[in-house]
Design an enzyme around this catalytic site. Structure first.
Site, PDB file in Angstrom:
ATOM      1  N   CYS A  37       0.808  -1.209   0.000  1.00  0.00           N
ATOM      2  CA  CYS A  37       0.000   0.000   0.000  1.00  0.00           C
ATOM      3  C   CYS A  37       0.843   1.261   0.000  1.00  0.00           C
ATOM      4  O   CYS A  37       0.317   2.357  -0.094  1.00  0.00           O
ATOM      5  CB  CYS A  37      -0.919   0.002   1.224  1.00  0.00           C
ATOM      6  SG  CYS A  37      -0.023  -0.297   2.742  1.00  0.00           S
ATOM      7  N   CYS A 107      -1.179  -4.140   8.094  1.00  0.00           N
ATOM      8  CA  CYS A 107      -0.877  -2.975   8.940  1.00  0.00           C
ATOM      9  C   CYS A 107      -0.323  -3.430  10.297  1.00  0.00           C
ATOM     10  O   CYS A 107       0.590  -2.817  10.843  1.00  0.00           O
ATOM     11  CB  CYS A 107      -2.124  -2.137   9.174  1.00  0.00           C
ATOM     12  SG  CYS A 107      -2.826  -1.461   7.668  1.00  0.00           S
TER      13      CYS A 107
END
Lengths: 145, 261
Positions: A37, A107
């Site tokens: 990302c 994440c």
């Protein structure tokens, strides 16, 4: 996609944003990224040399809400822990605490990487070879649901 | 990334270069029984049932990354004409259904292969590359050995991305307060040029990797042997370029957004 309340809380009210003196011998800095990302995360710890306890932690993350929340939570969790205790934090713990959906698991991996990288940097500065944590039981990384 | 130490030699068929993918063997035409070409029977011209093939095979192409866009486009239009549901409206129900499914397969295949980046990403996926899985595997490895996790992008790039993001944040703040900082703006414009150059340089790097990859495919197609290590080395080179590209692309987008607003 709806964020959980805990993610929203950390996102709108992040803990421990900022930086520590990266040249200090007591400070370890970890800079990590997720190519999926394009997020970058910097996490710093300040370790008491007498006790090996992490007395302060700061972070700065450029990325999505989950990445910010994961790193915010990571700084909260490492504070007050010894370096070796901090190394037992798993991305799965972060996933659970923040109720991250499968697409945001990376994440939490990033936050664990950041803790590890910061501690690695601190150890390097202090002439410790990072073999201590080899004894730690490896836990499986959370897989996609 | 599961780098294997074994020096396995790929078999003669270049299809083996793609993990878990095997090229379909020729089958008989459902209608006239003759051997069929890819999409239509060579004998009677009837459309054949869709098969779950990869996009390269769909177009009858080898797994090469250099391809002629005009040729691909020509092939796309030729196939579109024959597969179009309107053309097949007078045919049996199942032929209509097949032409519909194949049309959609054709569109996906063309969209994926015509763009150089999606083409590369697609080939890497066929090669079993999953970025997220790799990242997780590297984290597990770091836990197990106590060594530092190797970051998939070089530290100096992460550093640059981080610093630039700091500047962007400052710039956004200044603008919000109605006090744009001209020095910072000029710095950002300079940085943008630098990032753009780095980004453009990646195209050349990617093309170099393509050539290496295609050389392996050519060697295999000519009956030569390809070392597993060579295949993995070129594959990982491409993964590396695309990873860096992701960062730089996001960065350029963010710089533009801040400078323009």
């Amino acid at each position: 996609m709806a964020y959980s309340d805990k993610v929203l809380d950390h996102y709108s009210n992040p803990r421990n944003v900022g930086s520590l003196d990266k040249n200090s011998a007591e400070v370890g800095t970890g800079l990590v990224g997720a190519p999926e990302c394009g997020d970058v995360m910097k996490l710093q710890i300040k370790v008491n040399p007498a006790t090996n306890i992490i007395e302060d932690a700061k972070f700065k993350t450029f990325g999505c809400g989950s990445a910010i929340a994961s790193s915010s939570l990571a700084t909260e969790w490492v504070k007050g822990k010894t370096v070796d205790e901090a190394l037992t934090i798993r991305n799965t713990d972060i996933v659970k605490e923040l109720s991250l959906p499968p697409v945001k698991i990376h994440c939490s991996v990033l936050a664990e990487d950041a803790i590890r990288a910061a501690i690695g940097d601190w150890k390097k500065k202090n002439g410790q070879h990072s073999q201590a944590q080899a004894a730690v039981q490896p836990a499986p990384v959370e897989q996609r649901a | 990334m599961a780098l294997t130490d074994q020096k396995k030699t790929a078999q003669l068929d270049s299809g083996i270069l793609v993990v878990n993918q095997s090229r379909p063997t020729k089958v008989n035409c459902w209608s006239c029984g003759a051997m069929r070409a890819a999409h239509f029977c060579q004998e009677c011209g009837k459309v054949q049932p869709p098969t779950p093939v990869d996009y390269f095979t769909f177009f009858g192409l080898p797994f090469r990354l250099n391809l002629e866009p005009e040729k691909l486009e020509g092939e796309f239009y030729a196939l579109s004409r024959h597969l179009h549901p309107d053309i097949n409206a007078i045919n049996s129900d199942r032929e209509q259904q097949w032409s519909l499914e194949k049309s959609s397969q054709l569109n996906d295949a063309y969209r994926t292969l015509k763009d150089p980046i999606t083409r590369t990403e697609y080939l890497l996926r066929l090669q079993g590359v999953q970025l997220e899985e790799q990242s997780k595997a590297a984290t597990e490895e770091a836990r197990r050995t106590g060594k530092l996790k190797k970051q998939v992008v070089p530290p100096d790039l992460l550093e640059q991305v981080f610093e630039l993001n700091m500047q962007l944040e400052e710039m956004r703040m200044n603008k919000k307060m109605g006090e744009p900082d001209r020095t910072l703006e000029r710095e950002l414009q300079d940085s943008k040029k630098h990032v753009q150059d780095r980004y453009n340089g990646l195209v050349e790097e990617l093309h170099a990797a393509w050539n290496e990859w295609d050389a392996l495919i050519d060697r295999a197609e000519q009956g030569g042997s390809v070392l597993e290590d060579d295949r993995i080395a070129v594959r990982d080179k491409m993964v590396d370029v695309l990873n860096r590209r992701n960062y730089l692309r996001n960065l350029l987008r963010d710089i533009d957004e801040v400078l323009e607003n």
